[in-house]
Design a protein around this motif. Structure first.
Motif, PDB file in Angstrom:
ATOM      1  N   GLU A  12      46.840  38.971  36.224  1.00 20.79           N
ATOM      2  CA  GLU A  12      46.242  38.076  37.220  1.00 20.79           C
ATOM      3  C   GLU A  12      45.170  37.170  36.610  1.00 20.79           C
ATOM      4  O   GLU A  12      44.831  36.133  37.171  1.00 20.79           O
ATOM      5  CB  GLU A  12      45.632  38.883  38.369  1.00 20.79           C
ATOM      6  N   GLN A  33      46.391  33.842  40.051  1.00 24.47           N
ATOM      7  CA  GLN A  33      47.632  34.314  39.457  1.00 24.47           C
ATOM      8  C   GLN A  33      48.847  33.475  39.871  1.00 24.47           C
ATOM      9  O   GLN A  33      49.745  33.237  39.069  1.00 24.47           O
ATOM     10  CB  GLN A  33      47.874  35.777  39.817  1.00 24.47           C
ATOM     11  N   SER A  69      53.054  40.590  34.648  1.00 31.95           N
ATOM     12  CA  SER A  69      53.707  39.814  35.694  1.00 31.95           C
ATOM     13  C   SER A  69      54.968  39.151  35.137  1.00 31.95           C
ATOM     14  O   SER A  69      54.918  38.488  34.101  1.00 31.95           O
ATOM     15  CB  SER A  69      52.744  38.739  36.221  1.00 31.95           C
TER      16      SER A  69
END
Length: 227
Positions: A12, A33, A69
């Motif tokens: 993030e 993010q 991510s």
């Protein structure tokens, strides 16, 4: 004295930095993010302009390779690969947990060389992406996905003091009370990537531009809506 562009969009907290011989010349960070894709390219342009270096003078480009991510990893690696392809520069890829561990070892005031470092990246529900390193940042356990519960790391904590860091540490902090479990608020950034990238550059540990991919650890799951 290698000039390196370092790109970290795996979590993030995104950041890019320019480093020369391991020293950070400039850094730009973002905590939004969902906007990593729109952040990276303008940040790189501003970073290079502020430092007074054209991209052509780079010796290599480094990026965090994962886990993290899914979208963030693709954004960072695509940006790094694009620059490397266009300018014929080598690509350096460093696992995200290793960069996070670098931050703890170098900036956590309570860290002791006898401790282990365990970065934890929140992967939703009670799952995390994690790895384990010693004080010299040698890999004790490779990056992997794990489910956090009351027995997590119990055997390890009976033998060693472990410093947990990252966005997933709060999950563990709420259910593990062992005195040998320490929790660090130190936030990693692209400057920590720069430190690891310098070592990789000096050892000529370059990634294959054509075939290197993000380290996802687990497959991406995209539930299909019911018709």
């Amino acid at each position: 004295m290698p000039l390196l562009l370092n790109i970290d969009t795996a979590t993030e907290h995104a950041s890019v930095c320019l480093s020369k011989d391991g020293h950070v010349l400039g850094m730009i960070e973002s905590t939004e993010q969902k906007n990593h894709a729109s952040f990276v390219q303008p940040a790189i342009r501003q970073l290079m302009a502020d430092a007074g270096y054209p991209l052509q003078q780079l010796d290599a480009v480094a990026a965090t390779s994962g886990p993290g991510s899914y979208t963030g990893l693709r954004v960072g690696m695509a940006s790094a690969k694009g620059i490397c392809y266009a300018l014929d520069k080598p690509l350096i890829l460093i696992h995200t947990p290793e960069v996070m561990a670098q931050a703890v070892v170098s900036r956590e005031p309570l860290f002791d060389p006898s401790f282990l470092v365990c970065p934890l990246i929140d992967a939703r529900r009670m799952e995390v992406f994690t790895a384990l390193y010693n004080a010299s940042l040698s890999e004790v356990q490779p990056p992997h996905a794990a489910i956090i519960d009351e027995s997590s790391f119990s055997e390890l904590l009976n033998e060693k003091t472990v410093v947990f860091s990252g966005s997933g540490r709060t999950k563990l902090k709420g259910i593990v009370s062992a005195p040998s479990a320490l929790f660090s608020d130190v936030q990693h950034h692209a400057g920590d990537l720069a430190a690891r990238a310098l070592k990789a550059y000096e050892s000529r540990l370059f990634a294959d531009l054509a075939y290197s991919e993000p380290l996802y650890v687990k497959e991406f799951f995209n539930p299909q809506p019911k018709l």
